[in-house]
Write an enzyme that holds these catalytic residues in place. Structure first.
Site, PDB file in Angstrom:
ATOM      1  N   GLN A   1       0.864  -1.186   0.000  1.00 52.44           N
ATOM      2  CA  GLN A   1       0.000   0.000   0.000  1.00 52.44           C
ATOM      3  C   GLN A   1       0.901   1.236   0.000  1.00 52.44           C
ATOM      4  O   GLN A   1       1.770   1.380   0.871  1.00 52.44           O
ATOM      5  CB  GLN A   1      -0.876   0.007   1.265  1.00 52.44           C
ATOM      6  CG  GLN A   1      -1.802   1.198   1.323  1.00 52.44           C
ATOM      7  CD  GLN A   1      -2.415   1.396   2.713  1.00 52.44           C
ATOM      8  OE1 GLN A   1      -2.376   2.480   3.276  1.00 52.44           O
ATOM      9  NE2 GLN A   1      -2.967   0.337   3.280  1.00 52.44           N
TER      10      GLN A   1
ATOM     11  N   ARG B   1       1.397   4.785   0.937  1.00 52.68           N
ATOM     12  CA  ARG B   1       0.769   5.705   1.903  1.00 52.68           C
ATOM     13  C   ARG B   1       1.642   6.941   2.012  1.00 52.68           C
ATOM     14  O   ARG B   1       2.715   6.903   2.591  1.00 52.68           O
ATOM     15  CB  ARG B   1       0.648   5.012   3.261  1.00 52.68           C
ATOM     16  CG  ARG B   1      -0.046   5.825   4.322  1.00 52.68           C
ATOM     17  CD  ARG B   1      -0.338   4.932   5.518  1.00 52.68           C
ATOM     18  NE  ARG B   1      -1.015   5.639   6.584  1.00 52.68           N
ATOM     19  CZ  ARG B   1      -0.389   6.251   7.595  1.00 52.68           C
ATOM     20  NH1 ARG B   1       0.925   6.257   7.652  1.00 52.68           N
ATOM     21  NH2 ARG B   1      -1.087   6.855   8.532  1.00 52.68           N
TER      22      ARG B   1
ATOM     23  N   SER C   1     -10.233   0.747   6.792  1.00 51.35           N
ATOM     24  CA  SER C   1      -9.721   0.631   8.164  1.00 51.35           C
ATOM     25  C   SER C   1     -10.894   0.452   9.126  1.00 51.35           C
ATOM     26  O   SER C   1     -11.917   1.119   8.989  1.00 51.35           O
ATOM     27  CB  SER C   1      -8.999   1.916   8.582  1.00 51.35           C
ATOM     28  OG  SER C   1      -7.947   2.177   7.711  1.00 51.35           O
TER      29      SER C   1
ATOM     30  N   THR D   1       4.430   5.245  14.243  1.00 50.18           N
ATOM     31  CA  THR D   1       4.126   5.565  12.844  1.00 50.18           C
ATOM     32  C   THR D   1       2.839   6.367  12.708  1.00 50.18           C
ATOM     33  O   THR D   1       2.691   7.201  11.844  1.00 50.18           O
ATOM     34  CB  THR D   1       4.015   4.253  12.029  1.00 50.18           C
ATOM     35  OG1 THR D   1       5.152   3.467  12.334  1.00 50.18           O
ATOM     36  CG2 THR D   1       3.950   4.519  10.550  1.00 50.18           C
ATOM     37  N   LYS D   2       1.881   6.095  13.595  1.00 49.33           N
ATOM     38  CA  LYS D   2       0.601   6.789  13.488  1.00 49.33           C
ATOM     39  C   LYS D   2       0.238   7.316  14.866  1.00 49.33           C
ATOM     40  O   LYS D   2       0.039   6.537  15.804  1.00 49.33           O
ATOM     41  CB  LYS D   2      -0.456   5.789  12.990  1.00 49.33           C
ATOM     42  CG  LYS D   2      -1.728   6.434  12.500  1.00 49.33           C
ATOM     43  CD  LYS D   2      -2.576   5.417  11.734  1.00 49.33           C
ATOM     44  CE  LYS D   2      -3.765   6.073  11.060  1.00 49.33           C
ATOM     45  NZ  LYS D   2      -5.017   5.803  11.707  1.00 49.33           N
TER      46      LYS D   2
ATOM     47  N   SER E   1       6.962   0.238   9.864  1.00 51.74           N
ATOM     48  CA  SER E   1       8.360   0.405  10.260  1.00 51.74           C
ATOM     49  C   SER E   1       9.114  -0.922  10.367  1.00 51.74           C
ATOM     50  O   SER E   1      10.323  -0.955  10.143  1.00 51.74           O
ATOM     51  CB  SER E   1       8.459   1.185  11.567  1.00 51.74           C
ATOM     52  OG  SER E   1       7.573   0.649  12.495  1.00 51.74           O
TER      53      SER E   1
END
Ligand SMILES: Nc1ncnc2c1ncn2[C@@H]1O[C@H](COP(=O)(O)OP(=O)(O)O)[C@@H](O)[C@H]1O
Ligand SMILES: Cc1ncsc1CCOP(=O)(O)O
Length: 701
Positions: free
Chosen positions: A42, A44, A113, A141-142, A201
């Site tokens: 994906q 992103r 999601s 990461t988020k 990651s």
């Protein structure tokens, strides 16, 4: 690319931010991950203009197409349409699912999601092809994560969509090598399990993205396969895809000096797995052939004097060049001619792998208790005896030994494995053992770093192909089995090269445990209570299966999973082994003495022993029954424990000390155990020279 067939098992979500990628080139990193086995990508990118994003997507799509892996675009239906990639992934705050579907049409993949059961239900009802379930664990990461679900939260969502079997699922958020298996196994319900793990990651920030992807691929593949054993053993099995792929890519030369019966069959098997066969029986040809760094098979199935001279010449040439030799002593136990040929060959040089059926391996060991009738496989030994025999032979000859049969036993002298794949049809066709030798030769040629892993890879490729072939509708017996078998060897190789590792879910490999089995048999004979613990069972595995028959509920007083490294945890520390140090009592007789076997010597064994010593117990460490993946740790741990007051001794010494007197009723039983396991004890003790244990021969404690 048909969307129904997409493999979501290792789903890479890209991240090109410098804090993740460093100075590295984005495309190189993604391509390395694809090489390692990523099955879905994906793109992103949360920043950047549309033109640049389209350019990136187009270039990335060119790469993913080469690996036949779908590319999905995060959030941007317009970009997906512009590059005509396989689909999109949309979040709860992005374009609505019906709108995306209207724009993309029915054939494109749309993933959504979901972080709650309601969101998941709504997405699947709206026609999502897959769900990205998260956030599982907190992640850098988020940052704007709504819910940290943990494996249990993922499970709730899987349960909520159990009536939608077609929708696929991956989990995302903080997934890495350490927790992948935990989330996969703990989230599974009786009705469904995740189709894969999505990582950012763990791959994008990895120093070696190819290896990181490879390891993740193996973790997801082995989810449903039966690999029982230590982490080190699982590492052996996790190299199997790379080994099968390396044969496919490198086409190693497999020089066969084989018998008259199987020449053609062996050449076809070699071609099916991706090797390049040459059937050459002239010893002088070896000098040239060994230069290609392939391997040599010496199979004495139809040996005669001339052939024997040629084998010896070739063996010496390959030994001089340091190129591997696989030896198959076909029918070695059948006649005196063959026994002499065997001796001549064993004396003439070094064999990297010795492979034979039970009678043949017995002949190599010099055990003439059974007279082999012809070349066929038959069996009189127990599994334990077979394991001991291959391990001891491998240790003394410093080689890999394979004993085939209904179960196969493989050892390098330290690590011993039992493989229970294969099919009875293999015993009904001629040349199945011989052509397994050819398959092994190709694997050892391409995998010099670990011959044991190479042999395991070859056996699994060969035997799982046999299982798949035998289950085909067009296979009605041994005759129709042969062509189907060749086809399936070929299919496995092709699938593996494309990253499709589903065949490996059939793998059934077990770690063989020697000293701990003996200690448990002894404990059973003398009715000594047994305490079993596992370290984080869901992640590191249960107590190995071979020990289970020796763990009767009448004697097992505790069987606990733990996260603390010491076994001295409640209820063991509170109910069973209360604190003795302050008490004037010497403790309840033998109950105050504790013997420890298990792994890892320098971690769980050490901490358990220190806790028990502090609590006032007399602690015996069974030196031949403890090990560490890194064997150099063992002597240091044993020295430390000795200094701390533990008695470091051997299994046999401890057993005789426990009995004290040969007059006890159980003495005869114990003598039998000692006799049965004499080979094990000798072999394991040889590894102790210098005062430390060889690795891998023990159970989890
Ligand atoms: N009953 C069986 N079930 C499963 N696999 C088998 C069975 N018998 C033999 N095999 C497999 O067939 C191959 C050849 O083994 P074996 O028959 O022992 O060798 P050989 O042909 O040299 O006598 C091995 O891969 C072995 O695991
Ligand atoms: C039948 C026969 N006779 C001599 S070699 C041979 C083939 C043996 O093949 P395998 O041991 O692989 O079954």
């Amino acid at each position: 690319m048909e969307k129904k067939k997409v493999d979501y098992s290792v789903y890479l979500v890209t991240d090109s931010r410098p804090e993740v990628l460093g100075q590295r080139d984005f495309y190189t990193v993604v391509e390395a991950a694809l090489k390692g086995g990523v099955t879905c990508v994906q793109l992103r990118e949360k920043t950047g203009d549309t033109g640049a994003l389209i350019q990136t997507a187009r270039r990335l799509h060119e790469i993913t197409q080469r690996y036949q892996v779908p590319l999905l675009i995060n959030d941007r239906v317009d970009v997906a349409l512009a590059v005509n990639c396989e689909g999109v992934h949309i979040g709860q705050d992005d374009m609505s699912l019906p709108e995306a579907r209207r724009l993309l049409g029915p054939d494109k993949i749309i993933g959504v999601s979901a972080s709650t059961p309601d969101e998941a239900r709504e997405a699947v009802k709206g026609g999502a092809d897959y769900l990205g379930i998260g956030t599982v664990y907190s992640t850098q990461t988020k940052s704007n994560t709504k819910h940290i679900l943990g494996p249990e939260g993922v499970r709730d969502i899987l349960e909520a969509i159990s009536s939608f079997p077609k929708v696929r699922t991956v989990c995302i958020g903080g997934i890495n090598e350490e927790n992948a298996q935990e989330v996969l196994s703990k989230s599974a319900t009786s009705k469904r399990k995740l189709d894969g793990i999505a990582v950012v990651s763990a791959v994008m920030a990895a120093s070696n993205p190819l290896d990181a992807a490879k390891r993740l691929a193996s973790l997801t593949t082995f989810q449903s396969s039966k690999i029982i054993g230590t982490r080190a053993m699982q590492d052996v099995v996790s190299s199997v895809p790379a080994i099968v792929k390396a044969v496919h890519e490198q086409t190693p030369l497999s020089h066969n000096m084989t018998n008259l019966v199987v020449q053609n069959f062996a050449a076809n098997i070699a071609l099916a797995i991706g090797a390049s066969p040459i059937m050459s029986n002239h010893g002088d040809e070896a000098e040239d052939l060994c230069k290609h760094k392939g391997s040599l098979v010496i199979n004495m199935g139809t040996v005669d004097d001339k052939a024997l001279g040629n084998y010896v010449k070739a063996l010496k040439a390959y030994n001089r060049a340091g190129v591997p030799v696989v030896f198959d002593p076909v029918g070695a136990g059948a006649t005196s001619v063959r026994r002499n040929a065997l001796k001549t060959l064993l004396d003439a040089g070094y064999m990297d792998v010795v492979k034979g059926n039970e009678n043949e391996i017995k002949a190599v060991v010099g055990d003439s208790s059974t007279q082999q009738r012809g070349v066929d496989s038959s069996s009189t030994l127990t599994d334990q005896e077979k394991a001991t025999m291959v391990e001891n032979l491998a240790r003394t000859k410093e080689t890999i030994v394979v004993m085939t049969g209904v179960s196969d036993f493989v050892s390098d002298g330290t690590r011993t494995l039992q493989i229970t794949n294969g099919h009875p049809y293999l015993a009904s066709i001629t040349g199945s053992g011989c052509t397994l030798g050819t398959t092994i030769s190709a694997a050892v040629a391409v995998w010099p770093e670990d011959n044991l892993a190479a042999v395991v890879g070859a056996i699994l490729h060969y035997e799982i192909a046999a299982e798949i072939a035998a289950s085909r509708n067009d296979v009605r017996g041994p005759g129709t089995f042969i062509p189907a078998f060749i086809d399936e060897l070929y299919n496995i190789r092709q699938n593996t090269s494309k990253g499709d590792l589903r065949w490996l879910q059939r793998a059934r490999v077990m770690d063989v445990v020697l000293t701990t089995t003996k200690i448990l048999r002894f404990a059973n004979a003398l009715k000594i209570p047994i305490y079993v613990t596992t370290q984080n069972r869901t992640r590191l595995g249960d107590t190995v299966a071979e020990l289970k028959p020796h763990l009767p509920s009448s004697l097992v007083k505790a069987d606990l999973d733990k996260t603390r490294f010491s076994m001295y945890i409640p209820p063991i520390s509170t109910e069973h082994f209360p604190f003795l140090a302050s008490s004037s009592s010497p403790g309840p007789g033998k109950g105050a003495e504790v013997a420890i076997v298990g792994i890892e010597s320098h971690i769980c064994v050490t901490q358990t022993a220190l806790d028990l010593l502090e609590a006032g117990y007399k602690v015996y460490i069974i030196a031949d029954g403890v090990s560490s993946c890194n064997s150099a740790e063992v002597p240091i741990a044993l020295d430390r424990l000795r200094q701390a007051g533990a008695v470091v001794t051997t299994s046999e010494s401890w057993m005789y000390e426990c009995m004290g007197d040969s007059g006890i009723g159980e003495f005869k039983d114990v003598v039998k155990i000692v006799k049965d396991t004499m080979g094990d004890t000798k072999g394991v003790m040889e590894g102790l020279v210098g005062g430390y244990s060889n690795g891998g021969r023990v159970s989890k404690i």
